[in-house]
Scaffold this motif. Structure first.
Motif, PDB file in Angstrom:
ATOM      1  N   HIS A   1      -6.542   0.793  -0.931  1.00 28.37           N
ATOM      2  CA  HIS A   1      -6.489  -0.406  -0.082  1.00 28.37           C
ATOM      3  C   HIS A   1      -6.263  -1.631  -0.969  1.00 28.37           C
ATOM      4  CE1 HIS A   1      -7.694   2.316   2.974  1.00 28.37           C
ATOM      5  NE2 HIS A   1      -8.988   2.286   2.740  1.00 28.37           N
TER       6      HIS A   1
ATOM      7  N   TYR B   1     -10.930  -1.566   9.607  1.00 32.32           N
ATOM      8  CA  TYR B   1      -9.678  -0.958  10.048  1.00 32.32           C
ATOM      9  C   TYR B   1      -9.858  -0.470  11.475  1.00 32.32           C
ATOM     10  CZ  TYR B   1      -5.633   2.172  10.287  1.00 32.32           C
ATOM     11  OH  TYR B   1      -4.460   2.794  10.663  1.00 32.32           O
TER      12      TYR B   1
ATOM     13  N   ASN C   1       0.831  -1.205   0.000  1.00 33.37           N
ATOM     14  CA  ASN C   1       0.000   0.000   0.000  1.00 33.37           C
ATOM     15  C   ASN C   1       0.863   1.251   0.000  1.00 33.37           C
ATOM     16  OD1 ASN C   1      -2.601  -1.112   0.054  1.00 33.37           O
ATOM     17  ND2 ASN C   1      -2.587  -1.347   2.278  1.00 33.37           N
TER      18      ASN C   1
ATOM     19  N   PRO D   1      -6.405  -2.523   4.358  1.00 26.82           N
ATOM     20  CA  PRO D   1      -6.423  -1.075   4.527  1.00 26.82           C
ATOM     21  C   PRO D   1      -5.034  -0.477   4.693  1.00 26.82           C
ATOM     22  CG  PRO D   1      -7.128  -2.164   6.547  1.00 26.82           C
ATOM     23  CD  PRO D   1      -7.021  -3.235   5.503  1.00 26.82           C
TER      24      PRO D   1
END
Length: 386
Positions: free
Chosen positions: A133, A167, A105, A138
Motif C-alpha cells: 500500500h 479500504y 501500487n 490501499p
C-alpha cells in the motif's frame, strides 16, 4: 531543512518509556501485549504479533505461509527492498508485477495478465503475492483476493505505510482480503516505536506459527511440546525461529502513540488536501486517490512533467534540497538494484515502474508539519519549476 518525514514525540510518549525503564520488565513484560491489543482494536483483526521490525514481520509471515526453496513470491518493484528480500530469506525466488500508472501500487490488472501468462505457458505460479500500500493508499485488494482464490496463492499485505487507513469502509489490517498484514513503526511512519513491526491475521494457526517464529521457535505451551514437562522450568524448541522480539520500551511508545493514531492520519489527510489545492497549475502530477479508500498518507509523491520544465529530474531534486526542502524518492525499482540484477533472474514488462522512477519525488509530509512549513515547500517548488 524541512524533512520529508518526521516523528512526533510528546511528553506522554516520554513518560510512557521512562515508566518502563523504572519497571521490572525491559523485555517480555506487559507492554508488548498492550501494544498488540491496541493494534487489534484499531484494525479489527483477531490476532496481532509485535516484532522488532516490519522486515522481520515480512520474513516470518512468509515462513508461516510455507514459503521455501522452489517457491516464488510476487510483489511490486516500487517498494522498499524488504518487500522482496523476505522471499529470498526463505530461499524462494522473487518476481515483480508492474504498477498501476495512477496509484503506483501493484496493478491488479497486470497481476491478472501475468497469472494468465504463467498458467498458459506452464510457468511457476506464486506461492504468495505481496501487494504494498504505497504512501498509505490501499491496493485493489478485492480484485487481488479474487485472483488468489482462483490461482491458489496466499496474500501478505505490506501495509507499512498504511496504519489508520481504510479500504471499502474497513480498516486496513483487518485481513478481509489477505492472510497476513504487516505494519511498520519506523520513525518516519505514521506511528513509531523507534523500530518495530506488527503482523496481523485472523487465523489462529498462523498466529501461533508467527508467535513461535519471532522467539527462537521456543514454547512453554504443553500442547505444542513433544515430551512431557520436566518441571516448571521446562521449555522446548519445536521450530527454527529467530530473536525478533519487540522490547517493552518500544511497545510502551507504541501504546502511547496509538492513542493519537486517528488524529495523526486526519492531520496528514488535511495537509495532503491542502497540497492538492496549492500545487494546481504547476507542471507536476499530484497523487491520485482511488474511490472507497482512506489513505494513511504516509508519503506525498509528486511526478514532474519533464517535458514541460527546463530542468532534469535530478536537477529539480538537488535544487529543492539545496533550498532547504528535504525531498526524497520512494522508491528505486527493486529489480534495478545491483543485488537483484546479480541473481540472474529475468524481470520483464516493468515499464510503468521504470517510468515512475524517472520523474517521482516525495515532498515533505508529516502530521506535526505546520502550514507555514507547507507554504515554504510550495514556494520553493514554484521557484524551482516555474
Amino acid at each position: 531543512m524541512i524533512p520529508y518525514g518526521k516523528q512526533e514525540i510528546t511528553q506522554q510518549d516520554i513518560d510512557a518509556v521512562v515508566d518502563v525503564l523504572k519497571s521490572d520488565f525491559l523485555t517480555q513484560g506487559p507492554q508488548v501485549p498492550l501494544f498488540e491489543q491496541s493494534i487489534k482494536f484499531a484494525v479489527d483483526a483477531e490476532h496481532a504479533l509485535a516484532v522488532n521490525s516490519a522486515t522481520s514481520a515480512l520474513h516470518i509471515a512468509c515462513l508461516a505461509l510455507g514459503v521455501g526453496k522452489g517457491d516464488v513470491v510476487w510483489t511490486t518493484p516500487i517498494t522498499f527492498v524488504a518487500s522482496a528480500n523476505c522471499a529470498l530469506y526463505c530461499e524462494a525466488d522473487i518476481d515483480f508485477v508492474d504498477i498501476d500508472p495512477s496509484t503506483y501500487n501493484l496493478s491488479a490488472e497486470n497481476l491478472k495478465k501475468k497469472l494468465q501468462h504463467a498458467k498458459e505457458n506452464n510457468l511457476s505460479l506464486p506461492k504468495v503475492v505481496i501487494p504494498v500500500h504505497l504512501c498509505g493508499q490501499p491496493c485493489e485488494m478485492d480484485k487481488i483476493h479474487a485472483l488468489g482464490q482462483e490461482y491458489g496463492f496466499a496474500i501478505i499485505e505490506d501495509a507499512s505505510h498504511a496504519i489508520g487507513g481504510k479500504y471499502k469502509g474497513n480498516p486496513i489490517g483487518n485481513c478481509e482480503y489477505s492472510d497476513i498484514t504487516v505494519f511498520s513503526f519506523h520513525p518516519v511512519k505514521i506511528v513509531t516505536t523507534a523500530e518495530g513491526g506488527v503482523a496481523t491475521t485472523n487465523s489462529k494457526e498462523l498466529a501461533a506459527k508467527l508467535d513461535l517464529l519471532r522467539s527462537h521457535g521456543i514454547t512453554r505451551d504443553s500442547s505444542l511440546m513433544v515430551n512431557d514437562s520436566h518441571g516448571g522450568w521446562y521449555y522446548e524448541q519445536v521450530d527454527l525461529g529467530f530473536n525478533y522480539r519487540m522490547t517493552e520500551m518500544q511497545a510502551a511508545l507504541g501504546v502511547s502513540q496509538m492513542s493519537r493514531l486517528h488524529d495523526f492520519v486526519a492531520k496528514r489527510n488535511a495537509l495532503a488536501a491542502r497540497y492538492d489545492e496549492l500545487l494546481k497549475g504547476l507542471p507536476l502530477i499530484t497523487p491520485y486517490q482511488i474511490e472507497d479508500s482512506y489513505s494513511g498518507r504516509h508519503l506525498y509523491v509528486i511526478r514532474l512533467k519533464i517535458n514541460e520544465i527546463t530542468i532534469t529530474h535530478k536537477e529539480c531534486f538537488e535544487q529543492l534540497r539545496e533550498k532547504g526542502i528535504g525531498v526524497n524518492l520512494h522508491y528505486i525499482p527493486v529489480h534495478t538494484q545491483p543485488y537483484y540484477k546479480g541473481l540472474g533472474l529475468v524481470f520483464s514488462q516493468l515499464d510503468e515502474a521504470e517510468s515512475y522512477y524517472k520523474d517521482a519525488i516525495s515532498i515533505p509530509l508529516f502530521h506535526a508539519m505546520t502550514e507555514a512549513q507547507q507554504d515554504e515547500v510550495i514556494k520553493v517548488i514554484k521557484e524551482v519549476l516555474v
